[in-house]
Design an enzyme around this catalytic site. Structure first.
Site, mmCIF file in Angstrom:
data_model
loop_
_atom_site.group_PDB
_atom_site.id
_atom_site.type_symbol
_atom_site.label_atom_id
_atom_site.label_comp_id
_atom_site.label_asym_id
_atom_site.label_seq_id
_atom_site.Cartn_x
_atom_site.Cartn_y
_atom_site.Cartn_z
ATOM 1 N N LYS A 170 -13.334 18.251 11.468
ATOM 2 C CA LYS A 170 -14.236 18.233 12.627
ATOM 3 C C LYS A 170 -14.481 19.663 13.070
ATOM 4 C CE LYS A 170 -12.881 13.608 13.742
ATOM 5 N NZ LYS A 170 -11.547 13.068 13.696
ATOM 6 N N GLU B 70 -5.992 -3.510 -0.521
ATOM 7 C CA GLU B 70 -6.343 -4.627 0.374
ATOM 8 C C GLU B 70 -7.555 -5.405 -0.123
ATOM 9 O OE1 GLU B 70 -5.434 -1.645 1.257
ATOM 10 O OE2 GLU B 70 -4.424 -1.580 3.200
ATOM 11 N N TRP C 94 -18.987 16.683 11.566
ATOM 12 C CA TRP C 94 -18.025 16.359 10.517
ATOM 13 C C TRP C 94 -18.386 17.048 9.205
ATOM 14 C CZ3 TRP C 94 -16.987 10.347 10.818
ATOM 15 C CH2 TRP C 94 -16.349 10.073 12.035
ATOM 16 N N THR D 139 0.859 -1.181 0.000
ATOM 17 C CA THR D 139 0.000 0.000 0.000
ATOM 18 C C THR D 139 0.895 1.232 0.000
ATOM 19 O OG1 THR D 139 -0.026 0.071 2.384
ATOM 20 C CG2 THR D 139 -1.812 -1.121 1.333
HETATM 21 P P1 AMP Z 1 -5.279 2.263 -2.963
HETATM 22 O O1 AMP Z 1 -5.068 1.139 -2.043
HETATM 23 O O2 AMP Z 1 -4.022 2.979 -3.331
HETATM 24 O O3 AMP Z 1 -6.068 1.874 -4.150
HETATM 25 O O4 AMP Z 1 -6.131 3.349 -2.168
HETATM 26 C C1 AMP Z 1 -7.388 3.045 -1.645
HETATM 27 C C2 AMP Z 1 -8.049 4.279 -1.131
HETATM 28 O O5 AMP Z 1 -8.274 5.204 -2.209
HETATM 29 C C3 AMP Z 1 -9.412 4.050 -0.551
HETATM 30 O O6 AMP Z 1 -9.346 3.561 0.767
HETATM 31 C C4 AMP Z 1 -10.028 5.440 -0.658
HETATM 32 O O7 AMP Z 1 -9.609 6.278 0.391
HETATM 33 C C5 AMP Z 1 -9.460 5.951 -1.956
HETATM 34 N N1 AMP Z 1 -10.414 5.746 -3.054
HETATM 35 C C6 AMP Z 1 -10.414 4.769 -3.974
HETATM 36 N N2 AMP Z 1 -11.429 4.926 -4.836
HETATM 37 C C7 AMP Z 1 -12.118 6.020 -4.440
HETATM 38 C C8 AMP Z 1 -13.298 6.692 -4.900
HETATM 39 N N3 AMP Z 1 -13.966 6.300 -5.970
HETATM 40 N N4 AMP Z 1 -13.703 7.784 -4.210
HETATM 41 C C9 AMP Z 1 -13.044 8.220 -3.132
HETATM 42 N N5 AMP Z 1 -11.926 7.639 -2.648
HETATM 43 C C10 AMP Z 1 -11.464 6.549 -3.293
#
Ligand code: AMP
Length: 542
Positions: free
Chosen positions: A437, A329, A442, A185
């Site tokens: 916040k 994940e 929120w 990640t």
């Molecule tokens: P990654 O593991 O790099 O794909 O990042 C995952 C994170 O990206 C998620 O937990 C979200 O916070 C963000 N994310 C992915 N898709 C979206 C979406 N369509 N809208 C908002 N946040 C997103």
């Protein structure tokens, strides 16, 4: 009593075997790192992937060993991908956009034995190679004519390396729960964490991705994954497209608007997938050059929230839009926004309201929202909570990290904050650490950002919470204007006024030349918080 069905383990390499057998002549087209467009097909990819497996075995790679790839989306990367997994080794895709020290940290943590890389990344690897003691050899994805002089240990030209194998090789059969791939990640805080996919989870995820309401490509479609193989399996497309016999178009290193447009247009691409920044560049290029994409049926967008204005721009072009949410994940698909009854008949702004949500999960993902104490919250479309997920393609632990990441019901906390409505549509309001916040309530930074980018002069917007003496935190809107456009603080606030609750209105607008991004294209809020750490609101100071 057990069922009496065949014991047919779900193994990733069965996907490319199937593609070679039933869709062997289906093309895989790549803009190569060397420059020219390269054309091959699933039968050839399968044949060469067998040679990769043989070559890895010759180099002593065994079941469970990690082999890293640091590479763009190309046909060679796909061959390597299946070649590694076919012998039960683990294909560790490394994100080349990370800082060199982070790449070194990740390769060391994974204990990669071989690194397979593109020409582009040879210089950066040469700089950190002395810090990578586990790596025994580097394979450079090119031919002899393009191979540079390099100091990389036991460096070999990919085409020569596989030419030394005759391809008479059978892939192994092993337990479907065997690890197949790994991806760290890109976490903005703390050390990166390794997600270890299994053959079973990848195959189940591919089947999930293939459904009509998910990525939904068929044997007659053409898919261009702009999303890289190193970003959570290119959202599963490296498995789902071959499993369906979908033609693949791989963009290689060029992801700018003009290059992506050219491939979408010349290869008559029907489906494409990528993060919002990529689509922003494409839309800007298309508007500036007044060009169209009549064959494009579906734009899948995820990784960050898809702005409403972007959804509208693609719909106006005659393409469908699928806003998706997920994470490394989760393999990574979590939800997709398709219109289900009673929303199928919605038009105009009401249709956009649904398409702008992150959608609902396909079969194989279960979700809940909870408060900080773990108590489930109602699905009323309004209450925000921690979004938690469970399913057979969702991580239960991180690689070599000894801590439990699931709650008592076996759900993983995504770190996202969302609402759920009565129909199961989910709407991300924030990362839990980005929520603002204000006076105990929120405010969603994502909602404010989406609204601000709807202003015609705004290229990108980010909202962070800044300390406020009375309200604890208040939103600061940070804006990057489009080239050649101008707008004042008042213009932008006036544009937002009336479209959100009064108390959500940003207290100020700051203009910047560029908004920083993470290695996977998300707004890097930690950097913005740092940049604005001494900022005080004009109203607060008064
Ligand atoms: P990654 O593991 O790099 O794909 O990042 C995952 C994170 O990206 C998620 O937990 C979200 O916070 C963000 N994310 C992915 N898709 C979206 C979406 N369509 N809208 C908002 N946040 C997103």
């Amino acid at each position: 009593m057990l069922g009496l069905m065949q014991d047919w383990p779900l193994l990733c390499h069965k996907i490319i075997e199937h593609a070679a057998k039933y869709h062997g002549t289906r093309e895989v087209v790549t803009r190569s790192v060397e420059g020219p467009i390269h054309r091959t097909n699933y039968a050839q990819i399968h044949a060469r992937a067998l040679k990769v497996s043989q070559s890895l075995e010759r180099d002593g790679i065994k079941l469970g060993d990690r082999v890293a790839t640091i590479a763009w989306n190309t046909w060679r990367h796909l061959e390597v991908w299946y070649g590694i997994m076919g012998i039960g080794a683990i294909c560790h895709t490394v994100n080349p956009r990370l800082f060199p020290e982070q790449i070194a940290w990740i390769v060391n943590h994974a204990q990669d034995r071989i690194v397979i890389t593109d020409l582009t990344f040879v210089p950066v690897l040469e700089k950190i190679a002395s810090q990578l003691p586990s790596v025994e050899r580097y394979v450079v994805l090119t031919d002899k004519a393009h191979m540079p002089q390099t100091t990389l240990k036991n460096a070999v030209v990919y085409e020569d390396w596989i030419a030394a194998s005759d391809g008479k090789f059978e892939w192994k059969t092993f337990d479907e729960n065997t690890a197949a791939a790994m991806c760290y990640t890109s976490g903005t805080t703390g050390d990166p964490k390794g997600v270890l996919y299994s053959h079973r989870s990848n195959v189940l995820h591919a089947l999930m991705a293939n459904s009509k309401d998910a990525l939904g490509t068929s044997a007659a479609d053409t898919m261009l994954p702009v999303v890289p193989l190193f970003h959570a399996n290119s959202w599963g497309i490296a498995f789902s497209a071959p499993s369906m016999g979908t033609k693949l178009v791989m963009p290689g290193p060029k992801l700018d608007g003009a290059s992506v447009y050219e491939l979408l247009s010349t290869e008559k691409v029907t489906h494409t997938a990528g993060v919002p920044t990529v689509w922003l560049m494409l839309l800007q290029y298309m508007a500036a050059n007044n060009v169209k994409l009549p064959d494009l049926q579906m734009v899948i967008c995820g990784g960050s929230a898809m702005p409403r204005s972007m959804i509208k721009a693609f719909l106006d072009m005659g393409s469908q839009v699928r806003h998706a949410w997920g994470m490394t994940e989760m393999s990574p698909l979590g939800t997709l926004a398709t219109l289900k009854p009673p929303f199928t008949e919605r038009t105009g702004e009401e249709r956009l309201d649904i398409l702008q949500t992150q959608g609902y999960p396909p079969f194989g993902v279960e979700m809940k929202i909870t408060d900080d104490a773990g108590k489930e919250l109602p699905w009323d479309g309004k209450t925000f909570g921690r979004l938690k997920v469970s399913g057979p393609a969702i991580a239960k632990a991180y690689f070599h990290v000894d801590s439990n990441i699931l709650d008592e019901e076996g759900y993983f906390d995504t770190g996202d904050v969302s609402t759920m409505d009565e129909h199961g549509y989910m709407r991300i309001t924030d990362r839990s650490k980005d929520v603002i916040k204000s006076g105990g309530e929120w405010i969603s930074s994502i909602d404010l950002e989406n609204l601000a980018v709807g202003h015609p002069a705004v290229a990108e917007a980010a909202v962070i919470g800044v300390h406020h003496p009375k309200w604890d935190e208040r939103p600061l809107l940070i804006v990057q204007l489009k080239q050649g456009e101008s707008a004042t603080r008042e213009d932008i606030l006036k544009f937002m006024d009336g479209k959100i609750a009064k108390w959500w209105m940003p207290d100020d607008v700051a203009f910047v030349d560029g908004i920083p991004h993470t290695a996977t294209g998300k707004i890097l809020k930690t950097a913005l918080r740092d940049q604005f750490k001494d900022y005080t609101f004009p109203t607060a100071a008064a």
